[in-house]
Enzyme design. Structure first.
Site, mmCIF file in Angstrom:
data_model
loop_
_atom_site.group_PDB
_atom_site.id
_atom_site.type_symbol
_atom_site.label_atom_id
_atom_site.label_comp_id
_atom_site.label_asym_id
_atom_site.label_seq_id
_atom_site.Cartn_x
_atom_site.Cartn_y
_atom_site.Cartn_z
ATOM 1 N N HIS A 52 0.833 -1.204 0.000
ATOM 2 C CA HIS A 52 0.000 0.000 0.000
ATOM 3 C C HIS A 52 0.865 1.251 0.000
ATOM 4 C CE1 HIS A 52 1.112 -0.502 4.201
ATOM 5 N NE2 HIS A 52 0.793 0.763 4.410
ATOM 6 N N ASP A 99 0.623 4.908 2.114
ATOM 7 C CA ASP A 99 -0.126 5.349 3.293
ATOM 8 C C ASP A 99 -1.210 6.381 2.978
ATOM 9 O OD1 ASP A 99 1.262 3.724 5.056
ATOM 10 O OD2 ASP A 99 2.816 5.211 5.399
ATOM 11 N N HIS A 123 4.817 0.045 0.151
ATOM 12 C CA HIS A 123 5.537 -0.776 1.129
ATOM 13 C C HIS A 123 4.612 -1.824 1.742
ATOM 14 C CE1 HIS A 123 3.634 2.395 3.489
ATOM 15 N NE2 HIS A 123 3.684 1.569 4.529
ATOM 16 N N ARG A 179 6.289 5.505 15.028
ATOM 17 C CA ARG A 179 6.015 5.994 13.662
ATOM 18 C C ARG A 179 5.487 7.434 13.670
ATOM 19 N NH1 ARG A 179 1.967 2.811 9.827
ATOM 20 N NH2 ARG A 179 0.353 3.764 11.095
HETATM 21 C C1 SIN Z 1 3.358 0.549 8.078
HETATM 22 O O1 SIN Z 1 2.863 0.164 7.026
HETATM 23 O O2 SIN Z 1 3.205 1.707 8.456
HETATM 24 C C2 SIN Z 1 4.149 -0.397 8.949
HETATM 25 C C3 SIN Z 1 5.438 -0.792 8.333
HETATM 26 C C4 SIN Z 1 6.251 -1.642 9.268
HETATM 27 O O3 SIN Z 1 5.892 -1.836 10.419
HETATM 28 O O4 SIN Z 1 7.289 -2.145 8.829
#
Ligand code: SIN
Length: 281
Positions: A105, A107, A256, A272
């Protein structure tokens, strides 16, 4: 500070050396980091030790902090700008969002102004007898565009897709108020990067539910074909985490996914932050 930018050799990604993110950055150092970020789509710094206010301050250099549906549930106490991403449970309760981003996806593509990028600071990484687990993969949507045949480029350029918040099965069911706040939006399937001018494919399964002016069956086939093309092995950088990594990705240049190859008692803990972006064009 004298910084070194070392490309991964894959379709995306570069390591940046010679920077201590717990210290204020000189303007020239920030400019070099920002340039590497735009150029490589993913950048990372090893061996960092940063407190939440330092992560927030560093994120703000790239854009205003973006709050999302996870912030309301799992932010760091005292730092609402930071979301906890983790599989850890304490007293039977999750301390953060578990299984975040397990499918490919970009974000918050379901919003009218998706974020410029996202940053993760690795505090705990699962390790099985010396083998680190819980990698994150990044696929270059820019290189995927470069590798698309001309005929298909002509067919999709200038077209818009519908991005629907309810299209994807999420790690937890969204509340009705969150669904109401995120009505379907339209974005170009081929985006132009706001800083580099590179074209990037912007299509993925589940979030993309239709293509304007195209019959539904044809649109679904096209979305699936583009989504699969973007994540071909030649377009991927796979990041193996070390504790102390600070990594950030650009949501236009790459898609990602987080590899879910671990579970408790192996612990993964990330902080994050997300930085605001512009309307895709
Ligand atoms: C995410 O998609 O924000 C998480 C990515 C991760 O935890 O590696």
């Amino acid at each position: 500070m004298s910084i070194e930018v070392i490309p991964t050799g894959a379709a995306a990604g570069a390591e940046i050396r010679g920077v201590d993110l717990s210290q204020p950055l000189e303007d020239a150092t920030f400019a070099a980091i920002d340039d590497a970020y735009n150029t490589h789509g993913v950048i990372f710094f090893r061996d960092q030790r940063i407190a939440p206010p330092q992560q927030v301050a560093f994120t703000r250099l790239f854009g205003e902090i973006e709050f999302n549906i996870f912030s309301e549930r799992w932010s760091v106490p005292g730092s609402p700008e930071i979301v906890v991403v983790s599989n850890i449970t304490q007293d039977g309760q999750p301390i953060g969002i578990k299984r975040a981003g397990e499918n490919w996806h970009s974000d918050m593509c379901y919003t009218a102004r998706p974020p410029r990028g996202t940053m993760l600071y690795a505090l705990e990484i699962p390790n099985l007898g010396g083998l680190p687990l819980g990698d994150t993969e990044f696929a270059s949507a820019a290189v995927a565009w470069d590798n698309l045949p001309d005929a298909l480029r002509r067919r999709i350029e200038g077209r818009y897709a519908t991005f629907d918040f309810t299209g994807r099965k999420r790690a937890f069911p969204p509340k009705q108020s969150e669904i109401d706040r995120n009505p379907p939006v339209r974005h170009p399937i081929v985006r132009t990067h706001p800083h580099t001018g590179r074209k990037c494919l912007y299509a993925m399964r589940d979030d993309c539910t239709a293509i304007e002016g195209m019959a539904q069956a044809e649109a679904e086939l096209l979305i699936a074909a583009l989504a699969d093309h973007i994540v071909k092995p030649a377009h991927i950088y796979r990041h193996q985490w070390w504790v102390g990594d600070v990594l950030m990705w650009d949501n236009c240049t790459v898609q990602h996914r987080a590899i879910q190859d671990y579970d408790m008692p192996l612990r993964r803990l990330m902080h994050r932050t997300t930085m605001g972006g512009s309307v895709p064009v």
